[in-house]
Design a protein around this motif. Structure first.
Motif, PDB file in Angstrom:
ATOM      1  N   VAL A   1     -32.270  31.848  -7.966  1.00 32.11           N
ATOM      2  CA  VAL A   1     -31.075  32.176  -7.279  1.00 32.11           C
ATOM      3  C   VAL A   1     -30.886  33.788  -7.516  1.00 32.11           C
ATOM      4  O   VAL A   1     -30.246  34.204  -6.764  1.00 32.11           O
ATOM      5  N   CYS A   2     -31.711  33.999  -8.533  1.00 30.88           N
ATOM      6  CA  CYS A   2     -31.530  35.728  -8.677  1.00 30.88           C
ATOM      7  C   CYS A   2     -31.833  36.586  -7.445  1.00 30.88           C
ATOM      8  O   CYS A   2     -32.839  36.394  -6.756  1.00 30.88           O
ATOM      9  N   PRO A   3     -30.928  37.239  -6.855  1.00 26.96           N
ATOM     10  CA  PRO A   3     -30.940  37.977  -5.787  1.00 26.96           C
ATOM     11  C   PRO A   3     -32.060  39.237  -5.902  1.00 26.96           C
ATOM     12  O   PRO A   3     -32.486  39.435  -4.887  1.00 26.96           O
TER      13      PRO A   3
ATOM     14  N   ARG B   1     -34.007  45.466 -12.906  1.00 24.71           N
ATOM     15  CA  ARG B   1     -33.543  45.420 -11.479  1.00 24.71           C
ATOM     16  C   ARG B   1     -32.197  44.739 -11.323  1.00 24.71           C
ATOM     17  O   ARG B   1     -31.597  44.708 -10.313  1.00 24.71           O
ATOM     18  N   CYS B   2     -31.984  44.134 -12.290  1.00 23.27           N
ATOM     19  CA  CYS B   2     -30.510  43.266 -12.337  1.00 23.27           C
ATOM     20  C   CYS B   2     -29.343  43.877 -11.883  1.00 23.27           C
ATOM     21  O   CYS B   2     -29.023  45.359 -12.376  1.00 23.27           O
ATOM     22  N   ILE B   3     -28.533  43.482 -11.011  1.00 22.44           N
ATOM     23  CA  ILE B   3     -27.425  44.057 -10.555  1.00 22.44           C
ATOM     24  C   ILE B   3     -26.141  43.348 -11.126  1.00 22.44           C
ATOM     25  O   ILE B   3     -25.007  43.580 -10.517  1.00 22.44           O
ATOM     26  N   LYS B   4     -26.400  42.605 -12.243  1.00 21.09           N
ATOM     27  CA  LYS B   4     -25.222  42.015 -12.881  1.00 21.09           C
ATOM     28  C   LYS B   4     -24.256  41.232 -11.935  1.00 21.09           C
ATOM     29  O   LYS B   4     -23.119  41.259 -11.873  1.00 21.09           O
ATOM     30  N   CYS B   5     -24.967  40.258 -11.237  1.00 19.15           N
ATOM     31  CA  CYS B   5     -24.119  39.424 -10.274  1.00 19.15           C
ATOM     32  C   CYS B   5     -23.620  38.250 -10.967  1.00 19.15           C
ATOM     33  O   CYS B   5     -22.836  37.801 -10.501  1.00 19.15           O
ATOM     34  N   GLY B   6     -24.399  37.653 -11.965  1.00 17.44           N
ATOM     35  CA  GLY B   6     -23.962  36.497 -12.836  1.00 17.44           C
ATOM     36  C   GLY B   6     -24.232  35.285 -12.046  1.00 17.44           C
ATOM     37  O   GLY B   6     -24.075  34.230 -12.574  1.00 17.44           O
ATOM     38  N   ALA B   7     -25.158  35.230 -11.096  1.00 22.27           N
ATOM     39  CA  ALA B   7     -25.678  34.096 -10.528  1.00 22.27           C
ATOM     40  C   ALA B   7     -26.471  33.350 -11.484  1.00 22.27           C
ATOM     41  O   ALA B   7     -26.631  31.853 -11.454  1.00 22.27           O
ATOM     42  N   CYS B   8     -27.257  33.963 -12.294  1.00 23.06           N
ATOM     43  CA  CYS B   8     -28.092  33.329 -13.178  1.00 23.06           C
ATOM     44  C   CYS B   8     -27.438  32.301 -14.206  1.00 23.06           C
ATOM     45  O   CYS B   8     -27.757  31.361 -14.819  1.00 23.06           O
ATOM     46  N   LEU B   9     -26.110  33.017 -14.525  1.00 23.00           N
ATOM     47  CA  LEU B   9     -25.308  32.517 -15.813  1.00 23.00           C
ATOM     48  C   LEU B   9     -24.988  31.148 -14.933  1.00 23.00           C
ATOM     49  O   LEU B   9     -24.833  30.090 -15.512  1.00 23.00           O
TER      50      LEU B   9
END
Ligand code: SF4
Lengths: 258, 472
Positions: B375-377, B315-323
């Motif tokens: 935080v993962c959207p 499902r990841c949209i590669k937003c980078g919030a988790c980093l």
């Protein structure tokens, strides 16, 4: 079970947690005192050891299940189970049911236990509605331990209780919700990374100039206190239960007795 | 860090090196504050954030359940609009497809930011054929100058301080006529723009990634803040999109739902400055656009993740919030992870793509603090997925013997309460005696993992159980 009269008769089992048992019995006694103040009878099953997190988080599901079964059996017949730790209660409440996802019988038992176990500050504020009588004339800052915060939503509960402590001032630190770098076996497996995390935490504490660091999980507190000592920082470290019970009159965690 | 030979298997030494790097520490501290605060603000300003999150999860779960259908639908629409679709099972196949499309040697290739092309090792492959690759995203441009891989999925040069970038330009740009040292960010940006502008006009091929593929229209979508993506794909004659298969969504509406989460979670913007939809090749009455439009759909192990315990990561949209919210990433940066994707999403995805046995540390090097999952959207339960890798590692006998024996001894004890209490009373006594009058210990035998970073607080003396038994 919810009426106040019934509660007065209920027995609470103390899940003391392995770290409190080993390192800081005072937290256990403080917890007992608080529950007694709230009118509960407290029992401490001797068959308890550890909740099984070290195995669970290292991937050893079989051992984690074996330990979980032992905990479930030890505590099954109590009205309430309370621990001075968000991490251990998170394990029982959130992860035991997951551990037995494929086993209807034990899943049921795990769910039963999950339904009646509480982290201490949650129990005191939502079940007991305890009026705190302690006083503590020092400035404190509060570290939100991760499992309690994110698995159980513990944030306002300890603060609301601390607000009632006479003489106490709370100075919030920056990033109070960021991990202190303990993480169970993580801190010894990746000491360098953990060191950076805990020294960031100690740095944030220093900026508040608070005299005391409080938290609800002894694992994090041992980590923070140990780092504090290493850096020669002056803040003392106590578990929130010790302050709420008026039992923070001994040296802080890692401090020598005078 | 030797970036050419970094690998996920060398996580520990790489992390140790990263911890020593003061520039990295400064760069990360600065970035973290910006990302975290801006995201928080953007998310709190949008009342319906949680409901969009629920909807976004529904959309992606639905797609993943019917992935074959939506990919084929996407392919039909791309073909109908005059484009071509190429299916690649492996990174190597994908590179070969790109080579075949470009053809010949010595072409100039423009690139918009694409993590999938990193996964493919595309730049190296193209350069081997004598092509010149020009990264057009500013961050990508910087790390290309420095011969480094990206250290973050949306901010590839986040590991560099402004001073380091300034040095880099000073060193590399005299060939473009730059002779003074630029120190201000706007000057550095305009210097890069100047150099890139000429290259935009003279390139043969543009390669971009895709944030989303839209099945109902055959469009690919990218978001950028510099507009470089637009230029990379409009100016050259050939536009190639590299995308992994899980990027497809059913409709334009679905894409816009996900876009509402993406920028807010990534940079704290409501929308990225440029959101570009590309549909097919240039039509007869279009004023500009590429003559050829190709989409490469890369699997690289993802189809095996479908239907597995790890499907949620797709499902990841590669937003980078988790980093941005990971304290481990914040301590060591992205390069130490050793492969393309760092941070929590990387620690879940990398073992699935390159094999758990080649990335054993990644799922372990985490305190399971849960901030990434929070935080993962896309509500990906990252800590649970990391723990699942740990189960797999344990089951497959892939954990080190120290941990294994430690766990066995521990399990033996905790399952026998009387033995346990006997042993713990001895242990507390010993520690208490060792630390008598000290309060905490600087060094403890067999506990260097603990004491290398902090003192060990000394137990009070007796265990709670001992004292409780006496009190009664
Ligand atoms: S896992 Fe979630 S937070 Fe991390 S990059 Fe993917 S969508 Fe963003």
């Amino acid at each position: 079970m919810t009426a106040a009269n019934d509660e007065a008769k209920s027995t609470v089992a103390l899940l003391v947690t392995c770290l409190v048992d080993l390192f800081r019995p005072n937290i256990g006694f403080a917890t007992v005192k608080l529950m007694q103040q709230a009118g509960f009878t407290v029992d401490v099953p001797t068959a308890q050891t550890c909740c099984g997190q070290p195995a669970y988080n290292s991937g050893d599901q079989a051992s984690a299940q074996a330990v979980a079964k032992q905990v479930i059996e030890t505590f099954a017949h109590y009205d309430y189970v309370v621990a001075p730790s968000g991490s251990c209660i998170g394990m029982v409440k959130v992860h035991y049911p997951e551990l037995f996802a494929g086993d209807a019988e034990w899943r049921g038992k795990a769910d039963d236990l999950a339904g009646k176990c509480y982290e201490l500050t949650t129990f005191l504020s939502s079940v007991c509605k305890l009026e705190v009588t302690a006083s503590f004339s020092r400035s404190v800052t509060y570290h939100d331990s991760c499992s309690g915060l994110r698995e159980l939503g513990i944030k306002s509960q300890p603060r609301a209780l601390l607000e009632q402590v006479k003489g106490l001032t709370l100075k919030e630190m920056e990033d109070s919700e960021v991990c202190c770098g303990f993480g169970g076996t993580f801190c010894v497996k990746y000491p360098g990374i953990s060191e950076r995390m805990v020294s960031d935490k100690v740095g944030n504490v220093k900026k508040t100039h608070a005299e005391v660091i409080l938290g609800g999980d002894l694992g994090c507190l041992l980590n923070i206190a140990g780092r504090n000592k290493r850096e020669g920082a002056s803040a003392e470290v106590f578990h929130v239960a010790e302050v709420l019970a008026g039992m923070a009159d001994i040296p802080g965690i890692g401090e020598k007795s005078t | 860090m030797n970036l050419e030979h970094r690998s996920a298997a060398r996580f520990k030494p790489q992390a140790a090196e990263a911890l020593q790097d003061d520039n990295l520490k400064r760069a990360l501290a600065k970035a973290k504050d910006g990302f975290v605060l801006k995201r928080l603000q953007a998310v709190s300003n949008l009342n319906e954030f949680e409901s969009i999150r629920t909807e976004a999860r529904r959309i992606k779960d639905h797609v993943l359940k019917h992935l074959d259908y939506y990919l084929e639908e996407f392919e039909r629409k791309v073909i109908a609009t005059g484009g071509h679709v190429h299916w690649a099972e492996t990174a190597e196949q994908a590179c070969n497809v790109v080579q075949d499309i470009i053809g010949g040697e010595g072409k100039q290739v423009l690139k918009g930011k694409s993590m999938v092309s990193e996964e493919m090792g595309l730049n190296a492959a193209l350069e081997q054929r004598g092509h010149t690759v020009v990264e057009t995203d500013l961050g990508e441009y910087i790390i290309q100058l420095a011969h480094e891989p990206p250290s973050h999925i949306i901010a590839p040069a986040v590991h560099k301080t402004r001073d380091q970038i300034s040095d880099l330009f000073h060193q590399e740009h005299p060939k473009y006529g730059l002779h003074k040292r630029l120190t201000e960010v706007p000057d550095l940006v305009s210097e890069a723009r100047q150099v890139l502008r000429d290259k935009f006009i003279n390139s043969d091929v543009g390669i971009t990634g895709a944030n989303f593929l839209i099945a109902e229209t055959g469009s690919t979508v990218i978001v950028t803040n510099e507009g470089n993506g637009d230029l990379s794909q409009i100016l050259p004659n050939v536009h190639i999109v590299t995308a992994s298969i899980e990027k497809v969504v059913p409709t334009l509406n679905d894409a816009s739902t996900l876009l509402r989460l993406l920028a807010r979670s990534a940079t704290g913007q409501e929308m990225s400055s440029y959101t570009t939809f590309s549909t097919g090749a240039k039509r007869t009455d279009d004023q500009d656009g590429p003559e050829e439009f190709h989409v490469i759909l890369l699997d690289n192990g993802r189809s095996k993740v479908l239907g597995s315990d790890f499907q949620d990561i797709l499902r990841c949209i590669k937003c980078g919030a988790c980093l941005n919210h990971c304290p481990v990433y914040g301590a060591i940066g992205g390069h130490a992870y050793g492969w393309v994707y760092p941070g929590p999403m990387g620690s879940v995805l990398t073992p699935l793509i390159i094999g758990l046995e080649n990335a054993l540390d990644l799922p372990q090097a985490c305190s399971l603090n849960g901030r990434c999952g929070q935080v993962c959207p896309m509500s990906i339960p990252l800590p649970d997925l990391l723990r699942r890798h740990r189960f797999k590692a344990f089951q497959q006998g892939l954990i080190d013997s120290r941990t294994k024996y430690g766990l066995t001894a521990w399990a033996l004890m905790v399952k026998r309460p009387r033995l346990y209490h006997a042993l713990t009373s001895v242990l507390t006594r010993v520690l208490a005696l060792m630390g008598k009058s000290k309060g905490s210990l600087r060094a403890v035998p067999f506990a260097s993992g603990w004491t290398s970073a902090r003192d060990l607080p000394v137990p009070q003396g007796q265990t709670f159980q001992q004292l409780w038994a006496k009190r009664k």
